[in-house]
Design an enzyme around this catalytic site. Structure first.
Site, PDB file in Angstrom:
ATOM      1  N   ASP A  68       0.838  -1.291   0.126  1.00  0.00           N
ATOM      2  CA  ASP A  68       0.019  -0.150   0.030  1.00  0.00           C
ATOM      3  C   ASP A  68       0.916   1.387   0.121  1.00  0.00           C
ATOM      4  O   ASP A  68       0.414   2.490   0.025  1.00  0.00           O
ATOM      5  CB  ASP A  68      -1.027   0.036   1.169  1.00  0.00           C
ATOM      6  CG  ASP A  68      -2.228  -0.979   0.863  1.00  0.00           C
ATOM      7  OD1 ASP A  68      -2.649  -1.175  -0.244  1.00  0.00           O
ATOM      8  OD2 ASP A  68      -2.753  -1.200   2.072  1.00  0.00           O
ATOM      9  N   ASN A 111      -0.941   8.773   2.162  1.00  0.00           N
ATOM     10  CA  ASN A 111      -0.696   8.607   3.788  1.00  0.00           C
ATOM     11  C   ASN A 111       0.551   8.388   4.366  1.00  0.00           C
ATOM     12  O   ASN A 111       0.647   8.265   5.281  1.00  0.00           O
ATOM     13  CB  ASN A 111      -1.335   7.128   3.731  1.00  0.00           C
ATOM     14  CG  ASN A 111      -2.942   6.984   3.402  1.00  0.00           C
ATOM     15  OD1 ASN A 111      -3.246   6.121   2.670  1.00  0.00           O
ATOM     16  ND2 ASN A 111      -3.615   7.881   3.724  1.00  0.00           N
ATOM     17  N   HIS A 159     -11.127   7.094   5.102  1.00  0.00           N
ATOM     18  CA  HIS A 159     -10.129   8.277   5.258  1.00  0.00           C
ATOM     19  C   HIS A 159     -11.297   9.518   4.927  1.00  0.00           C
ATOM     20  O   HIS A 159     -12.103   9.357   3.935  1.00  0.00           O
ATOM     21  CB  HIS A 159      -9.279   7.904   4.291  1.00  0.00           C
ATOM     22  CG  HIS A 159      -8.155   7.287   4.817  1.00  0.00           C
ATOM     23  ND1 HIS A 159      -7.062   6.494   4.090  1.00  0.00           N
ATOM     24  CD2 HIS A 159      -7.479   7.194   6.031  1.00  0.00           C
ATOM     25  CE1 HIS A 159      -6.187   5.947   4.805  1.00  0.00           C
ATOM     26  NE2 HIS A 159      -6.619   6.361   5.975  1.00  0.00           N
ATOM     27  N   CYS A 208      -5.503   9.276  -3.228  1.00  0.00           N
ATOM     28  CA  CYS A 208      -4.839   8.264  -2.462  1.00  0.00           C
ATOM     29  C   CYS A 208      -3.382   7.978  -3.178  1.00  0.00           C
ATOM     30  O   CYS A 208      -2.543   7.861  -2.239  1.00  0.00           O
ATOM     31  CB  CYS A 208      -5.330   7.129  -2.605  1.00  0.00           C
ATOM     32  SG  CYS A 208      -7.217   6.835  -1.054  1.00  0.00           S
ATOM     33  N   MET A 227     -49.159   2.598  25.866  1.00  0.00           N
ATOM     34  CA  MET A 227     -47.958   3.204  25.590  1.00  0.00           C
ATOM     35  C   MET A 227     -47.578   4.705  26.193  1.00  0.00           C
ATOM     36  O   MET A 227     -46.649   4.806  26.919  1.00  0.00           O
ATOM     37  CB  MET A 227     -47.639   3.327  24.242  1.00  0.00           C
ATOM     38  CG  MET A 227     -46.192   3.829  23.707  1.00  0.00           C
ATOM     39  SD  MET A 227     -45.691   3.262  22.134  1.00  0.00           S
ATOM     40  CE  MET A 227     -46.967   4.663  21.131  1.00  0.00           C
ATOM     41  N   HIS A 261     -49.370   6.565  28.281  1.00  0.00           N
ATOM     42  CA  HIS A 261     -49.380   6.526  29.594  1.00  0.00           C
ATOM     43  C   HIS A 261     -48.242   5.976  30.427  1.00  0.00           C
ATOM     44  O   HIS A 261     -47.558   6.586  31.429  1.00  0.00           O
ATOM     45  CB  HIS A 261     -50.692   5.994  30.401  1.00  0.00           C
ATOM     46  CG  HIS A 261     -51.913   6.894  29.768  1.00  0.00           C
ATOM     47  ND1 HIS A 261     -52.431   7.968  30.553  1.00  0.00           N
ATOM     48  CD2 HIS A 261     -52.718   6.781  28.929  1.00  0.00           C
ATOM     49  CE1 HIS A 261     -53.442   8.332  29.893  1.00  0.00           C
ATOM     50  NE2 HIS A 261     -53.722   7.477  28.715  1.00  0.00           N
TER      51      HIS A 261
END
Length: 704
Positions: A65, A71, A168, A264, A637, A639
Site C-alpha cells: 500500500d 498517507n 479516510h 490516495c 404506551m 401513559h
C-alpha cells in the site's frame, strides 16, 4: 506546467491486495491485475505531470500500500507530520517515508506511537489555505489534531466519519480551488455537516450522490482549475464544470479494489503558508473518573462505547482493577471531543452511567438565574431517573424529587442549600438553575459480584424485553415480588389501557385490587369507560365479552355509560348508587384505592372524573406515584412512557404489551430494575392471579 506545485507518488511495483483493512479489500485478495494497475497508474502519472512536478519515492517490498502516498504524512511549508498507521500492515511504510522527507529537507514531526494519524488521507487543506479539515473515526484519532495544529501552526477543523466505506477523509471529501468543496454528506455525522455548512457557502458546495461516492468521485486531485479523478457520472461532471473546473477522468479500477483512487495515489508536498493563519483547534479534553465493578458489570465498555458513538475519543489514563471478589475498580479516562458542545453531551451521558468529571480542581456546579417563568437558562443540566448529587459551596447535596427531563434548582435555606428537580414549566423567576456538567454526579449502587452471579429462585429480572416463551417464568417472579411488597406494606401502581378490558383482563385486575395487591390505578378515560360498560352492559366497545361477537347498537354503549356516570356525578357516586356493581373501577371505590384518569383529545364525554387539563393530570399522576415500589404497565404506551419519565431509579417496573416496540421503548429508559414482556395482557393477568393463588396456598400450608 505549474512548476511550483510538487506531488509525491510511488510506482506500483509491489502493489497488490495482500490483506483486508477496509471494506473495499474484502473479496479482492490477490485479484488486482498488476499489468492493469501499472497501466492505470502511469496514465495518472502522465496526466499529473502536465500540471505539476512529480517526485517519486522508491517502492519497497512487503508494503504493497506504499503506492498510496497520500498517507505518508501531512505537509505544510517545510514541515511534515509523519503518519502513524492504525493497522500493523501499513506501519512498515513509516521509516521509508520518513527517510524521503528528511532527505528532501523537511522537518519531520512524529506523533506518539499509540496515536494513529494517517496523513493527507485524513487531513486536507482548504485550497485557499485558510484552515485544515481533519478527519477522525476510523483511521486517525481526534487527539492527534491538537498536535497537528501546534506543529503546523494552522487552524484545524475536526470532521467525524461514520460510514466505514469512507474510512479516510479523502475518500468522501475534496476541497477545490476558489473555496469550492466536493463531498458526500452522508459520510459525516450531523455535527460535522453543520461545521461544513458554516464554513463553506451553499453555492460553493458540490454534493456527491452515493453512486458517484462509492466510485470514489471525491478521491480527486485538484491542481488549480483542473480536477483529475476516476470515472464519474455525466451529472456530476456537469456540476463540477459548471463551477469553472476542467474535469479529467482516468480509470483507476485496480486501485479501487484496495480502497483508493487518484487522491490516495498522490501527496501534495508544496502546501503554502499564509502569514495570517495560526494554530487553532476546537478539540477539547476532560478527565472522568469511574468507580465500581467496571469490567464484570460491563460499565467500562458501555462508557467507552458512549464516547465513540457520540463523536469523541478516549485514552485510559489509570485503571486500578479490584484484586478481590468484592473490591471495586477505579478508572480515570481522558475524553476528547471536537467541540465544547459535543463534549458536554458526552459528559452528560457518562454522568448518567455514574462517571464524575474531574476538572483541574474540584469545582461547584455552575448556576444561572431564571429570568422568565417557565424558561430555563441555556445549557441547563437535564436530569435522569438516577439519584443525583450537586456540589454547592464545597458540599455534595442530594437532589430531591428525582425524575427524568427536569432541571435542578438550588435554593438557599437557613440550614444551607437544597437541590430539587423541577419541570421547566414550574421554574420561577429568580430561581438558580444548574447549568453545564461541572459539579454533578449520579449515585449508582452496583451489585457485588456475588449478587450478580448467584441464582435466586425469585429475583427481579434485570432490564430487558422478554418474549412469549418466558412469560410463565417472569409471571412467577413478578407474583413473588408483589406478594412480598404487599406483606411489607409497600405500594404497587398499575397503569392500564382499555386493552385490559378488551382481552378479558378486567376480572383478574379487579381481583388484584380486591386482594390488596394494587395501591393506585392510573390510566385514561377509556379504561374506566369500557370497564364500566362491561359492568353495566356486558360489552366492551360494543362486543359481548362472553360470546366475543358485536351486539346490535353496541357502538353506542360506551356513550350511554358515560351519560349514566355523568348523571350520577362521578364514578364513586355511580358505585355508591348501585349503578356500577363490579369491575375495576368498582373495586377501586370499594377498597379505597385511589385512581387518576388523564384525558386526551380523542376522549368521548369525558367521564366527570377525567382530568382534561394535561398539566394537572401529570401532577396528579406524580402525587399518586410517590413511594411506589413497583409499577405494572398494561398495554398503554403513552401513559406508560409518561409514568416512566416521572419515576426515579429504584422502582421496579413491568411493561406488558403485545407490541414489542412499546416494551422496548420503556426498557430504553435505562432502569436496570425493569422488564418488558411481549404477550397478550389478558393472558398475563390471568397467569398472574393464578400464580398469586399458588403462593397463598403455599403460605397457608406452611402455617398449618
Amino acid at each position: 506546467m505549474t512548476q511550483d506545485i510538487r506531488i509525491l507518488m510511488c510506482a506500483p511495483d509491489h502493489y497488490d491486495v495482500d490483506y483486508v483493512i477496509n471494506p473495499w479489500m474484502e473479496g479482492n485478495i490477490h485479484k488486482s491485475s498488476r499489468e492493469r494497475a501499472v497501466e492505470q497508474w502511469e496514465k495518472l502519472y502522465g496526466i499529473i505531470k502536465e500540471y505539476a512536478t512529480v517526485d517519486l519515492v522508491t517502492p519497497q517490498k512487503g508494503v504493497p500500500d506504499m503506492v498510496f502516498t497520500a498517507n505518508a504524512g501531512l505537509v505544510l511549508g517545510d514541515n511534515v507530520v509523519l503518519s502513524r498507521f492504525y493497522h500493523p500492515e501499513r506501519q512498515g511504510e513509516e521509516p521509508f517515508f520518513k527517510e524521503w522527507f528528511e532527505e528532501n529537507g523537511f522537518t519531520v514531526y512524529e506523533l506518539p506511537k499509540d496515536l494513529p494519524f494517517e496523513g493527507a488521507g485524513d487531513a486536507l487543506f482548504d485550497r485557499e489555505g485558510r484552515w485544515l479539515w481533519a478527519g477522525y473515526g476510523f483511521r486517525s484519532e481526534l487527539d492527534s489534531h491538537p498536535y497537528i495544529a501546534r506543529w503546523l501552526d494552522t487552524e484545524v477543523l475536526s470532521l467525524r466519519l461514520i460510514d466505514n466505506r469512507f474510512y479516510h477523509l479523502d475518500t468522501c471529501f475534496c476541497p477545490l480551488a476558489n473555496g469550492y468543496l466536493l463531498y458526500y454528506p452522508q459520510a459525516f455525522d450531523s455535527y460535522s455537516n453543520r461545521l461544513i455548512e458554516m464554513r463553506v457557502p451553499e453555492e460553493r458546495r458540490i454534493i456527491v450522490e452515493e453512486p458517484d461516492a462509492v466510485n470514489f468521485a471525491c478521491n480527486a486531485v485538484n491542481i488549480n482549475d483542473v480536477v483529475i479523478m476516476n470515472k464519474i457520472t455525466h451529472d456530476l461532471e456537469q456540476s463540477i464544470t459548471d463551477k469553472g473546473f476542467k474535469v479529467i477522468q482516468t480509470p483507476l479500477t485496480e486501485f479501487l479494489k484496495a480502497g483508493g483512487a487518484a487522491k490516495c495515489l498522490t501527496l501534495r508536498v508544496t502546501e503554502p503558508i499564509l502569514d495570517d493563519v495560526h494554530a487553532n483547534v476546537t478539540v477539547t479534553s476532560r478527565v472522568i473518573k469511574m468507580e465500581g465493578h467496571l469490567l464484570d458489570s460491563g460499565l467500562m465498555n458501555r462508557a467507552l462505547d458512549v464516547v465513540v458513538k457520540e463523536g469523541g475519543s478516549f485514552k485510559v489514563l489509570n485503571f486500578d482493577l479490584g484484586v478481590e471478589r468484592q473490591s471495586p475498580s477505579t478508572a480515570e479516562v481522558r475524553i476528547s471531543a471536537p467541540s465544547v458542545e459535543v463534549m458536554d453531551d458526552i459528559i452528560s451521558l457518562l454522568i448518567d452511567l455514574g462517571a464524575m468529571s474531574l476538572p483541574e480542581k474540584e469545582s461547584d456546579a455552575n448556576l444561572e438565574t431564571v429570568v422568565k417563568a417557565g424558561v430555563s437558562p441555556d445549557d441547563f443540566y437535564v436530569t435522569t431517573i438516577y439519584p443525583t448529587e450537586v456540589r454547592v459551596n464545597g458540599y455534595w447535596e442530594r437532589v430531591n424529587n428525582q425524575r427524568m427531563d427536569g432541571a435542578i434548582v438550588i435554593e438557599e435555606t437557613e440550614e444551607g442549600f437544597t437541590a430539587s428537580c423541577k419541570l421547566l414549566r414550574d421554574l420561577e423567576v429568580g430561581e438558580k438553575v444548574v447549568i453545564g456538567v461541572e459539579g454533578i454526579r449520579t449515585v449508582r449502587s452496583p451489585q457485588s459480584r456475588e449478587q450478580r452471579n448467584q441464582t435466586q429462585e425469585f429475583s427481579f429480572m434485570s432490564g430487558g424485553v422478554s418474549s412469549e416463551r418466558r412469560v410463565e417464568l417472569l409471571v412467577e417472579q413478578i407474583a413473588w415480588e408483589m406478594r412480598h411488597i404487599r406483606d411489607q406494606g409497600g405500594k404497587v401502581a398499575v397503569v392500564a389501557g382499555p386493552v385490559v378490558i378488551h382481552t378479558g383482563g378486567s376480572e383478574h385486575l379487579s381481583r388484584l385490587i380486591r386482594d390488596g395487591y394494587v395501591q393506585c390505578l392510573l390510566g385514561g378515560n377509556a379504561i374506566a369507560v369500557h370497564d364500566m360498560e362491561q359492568s353495566i352492559m356486558g360489552t366492551s366497545l360494543g362486543v359481548d365479552m362472553r360470546k366475543g361477537t358485536p351486539v346490535s347498537g353496541g357502538h353506542r354503549h360506551h356513550l350511554k355509560v358515560i351519560n349514566v356516570v355523568r348523571r350520577a356525578g362521578s364514578i364513586t357516586d355511580a358505585v355508591n348508587k348501585g349503578l356500577v356493581t363490579k369491575g375495576i373501577m368498582y373495586e377501586c371505590v370499594k377498597n379505597n384505592v385511589p385512581f387518576s384518569l388523564a384525558g386526551s383529545i380523542r376522549d368521548d364525554g369525558p367521564l366527570p372524573d377525567t382530568q382534561m387539563d394535561l398539566i394537572k393530570a401529570q401532577e396528579d399522576y406524580s402525587r399518586l406515584l410517590k413511594g411506589t415500589d413497583m409499577i405494572i404497565m398494561l398495554s398503554t404506551m403513552l401513559h406508560s412512557i409518561g409514568v416512566g419519565n416521572m419515576t426515579p431509579s429504584g422502582v421496579k417496573m413491568v411493561c406488558v404489551d403485545i407490541n414489542p416496540a412499546v416494551v422496548t421503548k420503556l426498557s430504553d429508559r435505562g432502569s436496570v430494575e425493569s422488564v418488558g414482556i411481549v404477550t397478550d395482557v389478558g393472558l398475563f393477568l390471568s397467569l398472574l392471579t393464578q400464580q398469586l393463588d399458588k403462593l397463598t396456598n403455599r403460605y397457608q400450608l406452611s402455617v398449618n
